[in-house]
Design an enzyme around this catalytic site. Structure first.
Site, mmCIF file in Angstrom:
data_model
loop_
_atom_site.group_PDB
_atom_site.id
_atom_site.type_symbol
_atom_site.label_atom_id
_atom_site.label_comp_id
_atom_site.label_asym_id
_atom_site.label_seq_id
_atom_site.Cartn_x
_atom_site.Cartn_y
_atom_site.Cartn_z
ATOM 1 C CE LYS A 74 -4.842 -1.369 1.028
ATOM 2 N NZ LYS A 74 -5.116 -0.643 -0.215
ATOM 3 C CB SER A 122 -5.887 -7.465 -4.948
ATOM 4 O OG SER A 122 -5.705 -8.070 -3.689
ATOM 5 C CD GLU A 141 -0.116 -1.420 -5.694
ATOM 6 O OE1 GLU A 141 -1.010 -1.172 -4.858
ATOM 7 O OE2 GLU A 141 -0.277 -2.211 -6.642
ATOM 8 C CG ASP A 168 -8.187 -2.448 0.121
ATOM 9 O OD1 ASP A 168 -8.062 -1.241 0.417
ATOM 10 O OD2 ASP A 168 -7.610 -2.988 -0.846
ATOM 11 C CD GLU A 189 -6.512 1.862 -4.332
ATOM 12 O OE1 GLU A 189 -6.662 2.573 -5.347
ATOM 13 O OE2 GLU A 189 -6.452 0.613 -4.361
HETATM 14 O O1 KIV Z 1 -5.933 -4.922 -2.621
HETATM 15 C C1 KIV Z 1 -4.782 -5.221 -2.376
HETATM 16 O O2 KIV Z 1 -4.376 -6.363 -2.408
HETATM 17 C C2 KIV Z 1 -3.874 -4.120 -2.021
HETATM 18 C C3 KIV Z 1 -2.437 -4.470 -1.831
HETATM 19 C C4 KIV Z 1 -1.793 -4.608 -3.156
HETATM 20 C C5 KIV Z 1 -1.740 -3.478 -0.982
HETATM 21 O O3 KIV Z 1 -4.296 -3.022 -1.907
#
Ligand code: KIV
Length: 629
Positions: free
Chosen positions: A93, A26, A163, A64, A95
């Site tokens: 993490k 994000s 989410e 992420d 998706e």
């Molecule tokens: O990238 C991010 O901030 C996220 C959160 C919204 C979980 O994946």
């Protein structure tokens, strides 16, 4: 869990004791200004992860995996490994549900902890046709979410981010999955919650999702502050003279003013002259009259060595004793083991004076006052000594053997309190781990046994003085020199390595009343040393430059520091630490305030949460309890 994207946001999470930080993609939107999360690259994610890590080593950190970085299994494993190795993350993490389950399996097989992310998956925004709630209206969507969650769980995901999943569905999944969930826009019944740092603080206000609670409207506050700055500069209200500025010496100003104003008759300072001027300012000149305060092992060794290197210079080297009526000449015998290139030393006759008599022995100046007592004795010894001198005796330079934190400040305070001319005050540091035995026989003859070279850290400015030879003559050897600029920083400290080692070995051996080697031999003491090291390193990570001495190879910074501590404990194994000696001698004071007390003080100044320095605080209290009377 909260996202963080840079050093300041991570520091805030650290101070607020957030459990987990997500370096989320994000940041593409909130920090890099892209319209979606799709534009951030893996190199950018690594760049941000490193900044987050720099401020934070207590949180569990999650990288992420950005869009496009796990299209094939090989890409995926490479991306995950980069996050762990280069970004210093604890986990990754990604998706997706069933579509990425095989990747989750591969990661966990390779020892990488994985967090899944299902429900609204912003990397699929183009396919989903926008940001929307998932599983609210169609049974199939709810079924798909459940199947995805199970697939992630069965393939080894440690946690699953939900989410924008309807509250009831999120609860059902959380209650029945058997793996913790972290909700964002999915209600209060998830096992944990995550928000985006900039949303929570109201820094990013392009998009304001319904699920996000804005705890602050920082954007407005920031715009207001920046506007005030602009206005004040325009109105010439900022900066304020003296409050936000630095002053220069009036005589230098008078010289530079006509030059800058273009006055042709003004004396132009050439580079050579400038250098000369600088040298003059730094020069401490000849050091003929030397007083040593501190008649212990270090003071007498300094005295004997100074005597030895001074034979041709006719120096006055005087050791001051607290005992009254003890003025005499004593013989200092230095027995040096003839290993490691050390030569057997000759005995030296050193004049020892009762403090009250020193003044009668020369005229108006002390060129060098060497303070060799322990930190906690410095203030008292120096005050008493100064009281024996008449006001017109000027001390040119003070060299203090700094053991622990805060000695220079103490010396400065003594001079300020007495309203005396402040000499140049410089720290030197004796490297810990030296073995220095000291025997005393009715104070007529001192015998010292030295089995190692004594390494020193000294300010480079001393190179220009005629006593530099003292620090380069056996048994002394210079380990490092430090520049003038680093000495006169606001927080003056020259040897962090020594402080860290002293703050682990000394208190543990003193509290447990054991010799240094027990830190190696006794697993429980070693475990204590490990925890203390960890806490100290966490604190020092927030003090720029304080861990520069640590050499990391294949280990973490904590491991590297602990190895160093254990090495010193081993090489000084049969030694009784100086703090334990204080306790055994039933001294009512110890160096604990200058050692672990320094970490408490630094933490308080940094406004860290008290949990961040609780071990050091406890250690200080325990040592004080042992010296309490
Ligand atoms: O990238 C991010 O901030 C996220 C959160 C919204 C979980 O994946």
């Amino acid at each position: 869990m909260l996202t963080a994207q840079d050093y300041p946001s991570s520091l805030v999470c650290n101070l607020a004791q957030i459990d987990m930080i997500l370096v989320g993609d994000s940041l593409a939107m909130t920090t890099l200004g892209h319209p979606t999360t799709l534009n951030v690259t893996m190199d950018e994610m690594i760049h941000h992860s490193k900044a987050v890590k720099r401020a934070n080593s207590t949180c569990f950190l999650v990288g992420d995996m950005p869009f496009g970085s796990y299209l094939t299994p090989d890409d995926a494993i490479r991306t995950a490994a980069r996050f762990i190795q280069e970004g210093d993350m604890n986990s990754v993490k990604l998706e997706g549900g069933r579509s990425v389950a095989h990747l989750v399996k591969r990661f966990t097989q390779n020892g990488i902890a994985v967090i899944g992310h299902i429900g609204l998956t912003p990397q699929h925004v183009n396919l989903l046709g926008g940001f929307k709630v998932f599983g609210a209206k169609e049974l199939q969507e709810a079924m798909d979410l459940w199947e995805d969650a199970k697939a992630l769980r069965d393939n080894g995901a440690s946690l699953i981010v939900l989410e924008c999943v309807p509250e009831k569905l999120a609860k059902l999944v959380t209650d029945n999955l058997g793996v913790p969930t972290i909700g964002i826009g999915s209600g209060p019944d998830c096992s944990g919650q995550v928000l985006v740092f900039n949303d929570l603080l109201g820094i990013y206000d392009k998009l304001s999702p319904k699920f996000c609670k804005k705890y602050l409207s920082l954007n407005e506050v920031m715009v207001e502050a920046v506007r005030s700055y602009k206005d004040e500069v325009e109105r010439k209200e900022f900066p304020v003279s003296k409050k936000h500025t630095f002053v220069m010496k009036e005589d230098i100003f008078k010289k530079i003013e006509p030059i800058i104003k273009g006055d042709k008759s003004a004396h132009t300072i050439t580079t050579k002259e400038k250098k000369e001027e600088e040298k003059k300012e730094l020069s401490l000149g000849e050091m003929k009259n030397i007083v040593i305060l501190g008649e212990g092992a270090v003071g007498s060794l300094m005295a004997a060595t100074l005597k030895k290197v001074s034979s041709e210079n006719m120096r006055n080297v005087r050791l001051v004793t607290k005992r009254s009526g003890e003025s005499k000449i004593i013989k200092i015998k230095t027995n040096v083991e003839e290993e490691q290139g050390l030569k057997k030393e000759e005995d030296q006759d050193v004049e020892v004076f009762d403090a009250r008599e020193v003044e009668n022995h020369w005229s108006k100046s002390i060129d060098l006052l060497l303070i060799c007592c322990k930190n906690y004795q410095t203030e008292g010894n120096l005050t008493r000594f100064l009281e024996t001198l008449s006001k017109d005796v000027k001390i040119k330079c003070i060299l203090t053997v700094q053991n622990g934190f805060g000695n220079l400040e103490k010396i400065l305070d003594v001079f300020k309190a007495k309203n005396l001319h402040i000499p140049t005050i410089l720290p030197i540091s004796l490297y810990s781990g030296v073995k220095l035995n000291f025997e005393e026989s009715k104070f007529k003859e001192l015998t010292q046994s030295i089995s190692q070279k004594i390494l020193l850290t000294v300010p480079s400015i001393l190179k220009d003085t005629d006593i530099y030879k003292l620090f380069t003559s056996p048994p002394f050897e210079i380990k490092q020199t430090i520049s003038k600029s680093s000495i006169f920083k606001e927080k003056t400290f020259i040897d962090w390595e020594k402080l860290v080692i002293n703050s682990i070995i000394n208190p543990l051996t003193a509290i447990l009343e054991v010799k240094n080697q027990n830190i190696i031999n006794n697993p429980s003491i070693q475990a204590l040393a490990k925890s203390l090291t960890k806490e100290i390193v966490q604190i020092l990570k927030l003090v720029p430059g304080s861990l520069d001495w640590v050499i990391i190879s294949n280990n973490t910074i904590e491991e590297a520091v602990l190895n160093k501590v254990l090495h010193v404990a081993k090489t000084t194994g049969s030694n009784t630490s100086s703090m334990l000696i204080d306790i055994q001698r039933k001294n009512m004071n110890s160096e604990i305030d200058s050692f672990n007390g320094a970490f408490v003080k630094i933490s308080e100044e940094l406004k860290l949460h008290e949990n961040s320095y609780k071990l050091n605080k406890m250690i200080v209290d325990m040592v004080k309890a042992k010296t309490w009377n």
